[in-house]
Design a protein around this motif. Structure first.
Motif, PDB file in Angstrom:
ATOM      1  N   ALA A  91      -5.944  -2.976  -6.048  1.00 36.68           N
ATOM      2  CA  ALA A  91      -4.699  -2.540  -5.409  1.00 36.68           C
ATOM      3  C   ALA A  91      -4.638  -1.026  -5.472  1.00 36.68           C
ATOM      4  O   ALA A  91      -5.174  -0.403  -6.400  1.00 36.68           O
ATOM      5  N   LEU A  99       3.122   0.528  -4.983  1.00 35.10           N
ATOM      6  CA  LEU A  99       2.050  -0.033  -4.170  1.00 35.10           C
ATOM      7  C   LEU A  99       1.953   0.703  -2.835  1.00 35.10           C
ATOM      8  O   LEU A  99       2.951   0.885  -2.121  1.00 35.10           O
ATOM      9  N   PRO A 103      -2.879  -5.478  -0.941  1.00 35.74           N
ATOM     10  CA  PRO A 103      -4.324  -5.495  -1.203  1.00 35.74           C
ATOM     11  C   PRO A 103      -5.054  -6.451  -0.255  1.00 35.74           C
ATOM     12  O   PRO A 103      -4.586  -7.559   0.017  1.00 35.74           O
TER      13      PRO A 103
END
Length: 512
Positions: A91, A99, A103
């Motif tokens: 990730a 984030l 991913p």
């Protein structure tokens, strides 16, 4: 037990595979480990806008729920937790620690053809020399290169890359550190320094500051953040680094006794969605033989390396089962194995690692087409298809074991099968018969057991690998499968080599 304390530790292993995950509570009294699965959840990839993703936020939510379930089952404080996952996935996080995007799944179609582009930058033999890792399109390196060549907005905004268990641990603890065994699956780690390879990063133009510290398994890295602890109603549980790659955790829990210096050794098969067939060694084998065999030197716990080859595993049977379910025949795995046992033996074989079997689809038709293409009768019934898969896996295991023997210069006298596949009696017996070596099956829960016992090392309750394996031998039963005499497997192996692998027949090394 190094600490000499009379108490029972309550530890939590989060074991995430490519299809599902679970929380396992381990109760360890210093001599025996007891396991209780307290929570299970699906790990389903999400296809959107032509891409395939891991649903990492859903996985994090399920881990939180699993932690609550473990605390309830323990009835008291938890001493630590740790996460292991499948390999290669990662990730990306932005400069705020958030984030950077969803991913990507390692079966995403955008890695098609990327290996050739990578080898135009760094020749395959050089890349193996730098990393010691098997060349596979699913490796982290190739997906990351694909994102770079596509000028991915996610990669452009990224400031930190974390392998999947490290990413999930970071969301729990706020600590951004990676771990050696899982990082090694990226094909971007130097096996000698055991950290990110500056040669690889520089050659492909990956910024070095995208990659952080790589620590060894058996390390405490932090605690559950106060916000999460309060939200879940649990104490700030210590977060440990276990062997973050699920296979590395499984190999830790192989119940092998210390070597007596006989010149022979054991091999392992970590059998699940993938089959990882290998040896545990103290140093990597980076040689022409290892390169030609496309063998891998993945990181192990406690100063070891896992010299192995990835073989497509029971995912083949899982995918066929999904196909039959869509056609209205939702049969159990046990039923498929019974039908396979009743089917005629040694009729036709496949290469489990044929590129046509890598991605989801109609593998039933794919297996039939492979057999027709290689001049073999095609399996028709479910049992025939299932038997073709299981026999082909056993034949491929032998092929890999013989490669390992030649490359490492050892004689393998027994095979330990751990993981879910150790429960498959037909596959274990076929493996013994085909390889001509005894098979020791179990523990089926090797990954969870290894995860938990490495946490005990981090807590200084165990001294290291030898003491850890003594606990495994005390705590779990195994089953021995002796190879049956005859049975036509030598001829079958010759047909497998010539028709499926396109290789000349070699004499079986050693006299076992």
């Amino acid at each position: 037990m190094s600490g000499g304390k009379d108490r029972t530790l309550c530890l939590v292993a989060f074991d995430l595979g490519a299809e599902n995950g679970r929380a396992v509570l381990g109760r360890f009294d210093g001599r025996r480990l007891e396991l209780e699965e307290v929570y299970r959840f699906a790990n389903e990839p999400v296809a959107a806008s032509g891409r395939l993703y891991w649903d990492v936020l859903r996985l994090f939510l399920e881990i939180e729920r699993g932690l609550v379930a473990a605390r309830r089952a323990a009835g008291g404080p938890l001493q630590s937790l740790a996460i292991d996952t499948w390999g290669v996935s990662f990730a990306l996080f932005d400069q705020k620690g958030e984030l950077a995007g969803h991913p990507y799944h390692y079966r995403d179609r955008y890695v098609e053809g990327i290996m050739e582009k990578a080898f135009a930058v760094v020749p395959a033999r050089t890349l193996f020399e730098w990393t010691g890792i098997q060349l596979m399109p699913i490796n982290t390196l190739y997906l990351l290169l694909s994102m770079k060549l596509e000028q991915s907005a996610q990669l452009a905004s990224a400031r930190h890359l974390l392998m999947m268990p490290a990413a999930l641990s970071y969301l729990l603890s706020g600590e951004m550190v990676d771990e050696f065994t899982i990082a090694s699956t990226s094909q971007m780690v130097d096996p000698h320094t055991r950290t990110w390879s500056g040669k690889v990063l520089d050659a492909f133009g990956f910024p070095r500051d995208l990659f952080g510290s790589v620590l060894q398994p058996g390390t405490l890295v932090g605690r559950l953040t106060p916000e999460i602890a309060q939200e879940l109603g649990v104490e700030p549980v210590p977060v440990a680094l276990t062997a973050g790659h699920d296979t590395a955790s499984a190999v830790v829990a192989v119940p092998a006794a210390p070597s007596e210096g006989t010149g022979r050794t054991w091999a392992f098969i970590s059998s699940g969605t993938w089959s990882l067939v290998g040896l545990e060694l103290s140093r990597p084998v980076i040689s022409d033989a290892a390169f030609q065999g496309n063998l891998s030197n993945e990181g192990g716990a406690f100063g070891t390396f896992r010299f192995l080859k990835n073989v497509m595993g029971l995912w083949l049977l899982q995918e066929c089962r999904r196909r039959w379910a869509r056609e209205g025949a939702d049969v159990s795995y046990d039923q498929l194995v019974r039908e396979a046992a009743a089917a005629p033996p040694r009729r036709c074989f496949i290469d489990p690692d044929d590129p046509g079997f890598l991605r989801p689809g109609d593998l039933v038709s794919g297996i039939r087409e492979f057999c027709a293409r290689t001049g073999q009768p095609a399996p028709e019934s479910r049992g025939e298809v299932a038997r073709t898969i299981l026999e082909s896996l056993a034949l491929k295991y032998r092929w890999v074991v013989e490669q390992l023997e030649r490359a490492a210069g050892v004689a393998i006298d027994r095979i330990h099968v751990v993981g879910g596949g150790s429960r498959n009696e037909l596959l274990c017996q076929l493996t013994a018969d085909v390889t001509g070596r005894p098979v020791v099956a179990g523990p089926a829960e090797a990954t969870a057991a290894g995860n938990l016992l490495v946490q005990a090392v981090a807590l200084r309750e165990l001294s290291g690998l030898e003491e850890l394996r003594s606990v495994v031998r005390t705590s779990f039963r195994t089953r021995l499968y002796e190879p049956a005499a005859g049975g036509g497997w030598e001829d079958a192996y010759r047909r497998f080599l010539s028709a499926v692998m396109g290789e000349p027949v070699r004499e079986k090394p050693g006299s076992l």
